[in-house]
Motif scaffolding. Sequence first.
Motif, PDB file in Angstrom:
ATOM      1  N   VAL A   1       0.912  -1.681  -0.120  1.00 24.18           N
ATOM      2  CA  VAL A   1       0.346  -0.016  -0.120  1.00 24.18           C
ATOM      3  C   VAL A   1       0.998   1.199   0.217  1.00 24.18           C
ATOM      4  N   GLU A   2       1.957   1.005   1.104  1.00 24.04           N
ATOM      5  CA  GLU A   2       2.699   2.073   0.954  1.00 24.04           C
ATOM      6  C   GLU A   2       3.525   2.654  -0.608  1.00 24.04           C
ATOM      7  N   GLN A   3       4.005   1.077  -0.901  1.00 20.25           N
ATOM      8  CA  GLN A   3       4.810   1.270  -2.411  1.00 20.25           C
ATOM      9  C   GLN A   3       3.891   2.071  -3.531  1.00 20.25           C
ATOM     10  N   LEU A   4       2.638   1.776  -3.495  1.00 19.31           N
ATOM     11  CA  LEU A   4       1.809   2.871  -4.255  1.00 19.31           C
ATOM     12  C   LEU A   4       1.424   3.615  -4.629  1.00 19.31           C
ATOM     13  N   ALA A   5       1.193   4.046  -2.867  1.00 14.78           N
ATOM     14  CA  ALA A   5       1.399   5.485  -2.666  1.00 14.78           C
ATOM     15  C   ALA A   5       2.250   6.444  -2.908  1.00 14.78           C
ATOM     16  N   LEU A   6       3.198   5.868  -3.196  1.00 13.45           N
ATOM     17  CA  LEU A   6       4.544   6.329  -3.147  1.00 13.45           C
ATOM     18  C   LEU A   6       4.764   6.963  -4.812  1.00 13.45           C
ATOM     19  N   VAL A   7       4.325   5.644  -5.555  1.00 14.64           N
ATOM     20  CA  VAL A   7       4.294   6.302  -6.380  1.00 14.64           C
ATOM     21  C   VAL A   7       2.737   7.508  -6.986  1.00 14.64           C
ATOM     22  N   GLY A   8       2.262   7.279  -6.484  1.00  9.61           N
ATOM     23  CA  GLY A   8       0.801   8.591  -7.022  1.00  9.61           C
ATOM     24  C   GLY A   8       1.673   9.756  -5.858  1.00  9.61           C
ATOM     25  N   ARG A   9       2.340   9.865  -5.237  1.00  5.73           N
ATOM     26  CA  ARG A   9       2.495  10.638  -4.926  1.00  5.73           C
ATOM     27  C   ARG A   9       4.138  11.647  -5.770  1.00  5.73           C
ATOM     28  N   GLN A  10       4.494  10.775  -5.642  1.00  2.00           N
ATOM     29  CA  GLN A  10       5.384  10.953  -6.970  1.00  2.00           C
ATOM     30  C   GLN A  10       4.911  11.954  -8.377  1.00  2.00           C
ATOM     31  N   VAL A  11       4.206  11.148  -8.657  1.00  2.00           N
ATOM     32  CA  VAL A  11       3.701  11.756  -9.872  1.00  2.00           C
ATOM     33  C   VAL A  11       2.646  13.673  -9.430  1.00  2.00           C
ATOM     34  N   ALA A  12       2.809  13.372  -8.086  1.00  2.00           N
ATOM     35  CA  ALA A  12       1.572  14.471  -7.599  1.00  2.00           C
ATOM     36  C   ALA A  12       2.681  15.848  -7.708  1.00  2.00           C
ATOM     37  N   ARG A  13       3.904  15.515  -6.899  1.00  2.00           N
ATOM     38  CA  ARG A  13       5.073  16.224  -6.449  1.00  2.00           C
ATOM     39  C   ARG A  13       5.865  16.572  -8.247  1.00  2.00           C
ATOM     40  N   PHE A  14       5.878  15.883  -9.092  1.00  2.00           N
ATOM     41  CA  PHE A  14       6.416  16.540 -10.343  1.00  2.00           C
ATOM     42  C   PHE A  14       5.234  16.351 -11.171  1.00  2.00           C
ATOM     43  N   ALA A  15       4.434  17.017 -11.081  1.00  2.00           N
ATOM     44  CA  ALA A  15       3.203  17.410 -11.852  1.00  2.00           C
ATOM     45  C   ALA A  15       3.825  18.998 -12.154  1.00  2.00           C
ATOM     46  N   PRO A  16       3.609  19.492 -10.836  1.00  2.00           N
ATOM     47  CA  PRO A  16       4.006  20.877 -11.284  1.00  2.00           C
ATOM     48  C   PRO A  16       4.316  20.723 -12.355  1.00  2.00           C
ATOM     49  N   LEU A  17       5.750  20.230 -12.337  1.00  2.00           N
ATOM     50  CA  LEU A  17       7.021  20.693 -13.815  1.00  2.00           C
ATOM     51  C   LEU A  17       6.383  20.348 -15.354  1.00  2.00           C
ATOM     52  N   ALA A  18       5.866  19.711 -14.963  1.00  2.00           N
ATOM     53  CA  ALA A  18       5.003  19.204 -16.524  1.00  2.00           C
ATOM     54  C   ALA A  18       3.943  20.678 -16.982  1.00  2.00           C
ATOM     55  N   ARG A  19       2.670  21.024 -16.309  1.00  2.00           N
ATOM     56  CA  ARG A  19       2.774  22.094 -15.849  1.00  2.00           C
ATOM     57  C   ARG A  19       3.588  23.238 -16.889  1.00  2.00           C
ATOM     58  N   ASP A  20       4.814  23.245 -16.070  1.00  2.00           N
ATOM     59  CA  ASP A  20       5.529  24.594 -16.569  1.00  2.00           C
ATOM     60  C   ASP A  20       6.707  24.616 -17.253  1.00  2.00           C
ATOM     61  N   ALA A  21       6.375  23.621 -18.242  1.00  2.00           N
ATOM     62  CA  ALA A  21       7.394  23.336 -18.998  1.00  2.00           C
ATOM     63  C   ALA A  21       7.048  23.416 -20.421  1.00  2.00           C
TER      64      ALA A  21
END
Length: 189
Positions: A169-189
């Motif tokens: 469960v924690e590994q799957l949550a980490l996948v989700g958190r990483q996508v959420a953390r990096f998503a602002p970079l995609a919007r700024d690209a």
Amino acid sequence: MSRPLIVGIGGTIGGVSSTERALCIALGAVEREGYATRMFGGEAMARLPLYDPKATARTDDEQAFVEAVRAASGLIIASPGYHGSISGVVKNALDLLEETARDDRPYLADMPVGLIATAYGWQATGSTIAALRSIVHALRGWPTPFAAAINSGVTKFDGEGGASDPAVVEQLALVGRQVARFAPLARDA
């Protein structure tokens, strides 16, 4: 202003699978980070016809899928490991992203993409993650540093959004958190 969107793709045809349940856990973590989510599970992918690059029109389901990915700030792809690679329905959905080839942001360009593989054994999880990474790179996306490989023969998922192994469960949550953390970079690209 609406919340940014993260799209989830994954599952199998024939009902809610461990892959789809794993994807739901990851998307739950994304929602806790303040993002909106939209999931295209096995049932939604089953409605997508086989990708025909020469088709002059797309079905409503195909259009909805492509428009959701176009609007997304990130993506999570979850696939079962079938015969050492990703499932046909997941690959078919990803092939449909050819519709975005001429967009200002083609394919998955500059988008964080979290990866999840489920299989009845460790060997297929590793090769499925490797295949997904290769596909995301080909589509110009950024695979997140962590990918979750889940052995369905060992870990069992329940209908309440949990799993028999809290570490999974924690590994799957980490996948989700990483996508959420990096998503602002995609919007700024």
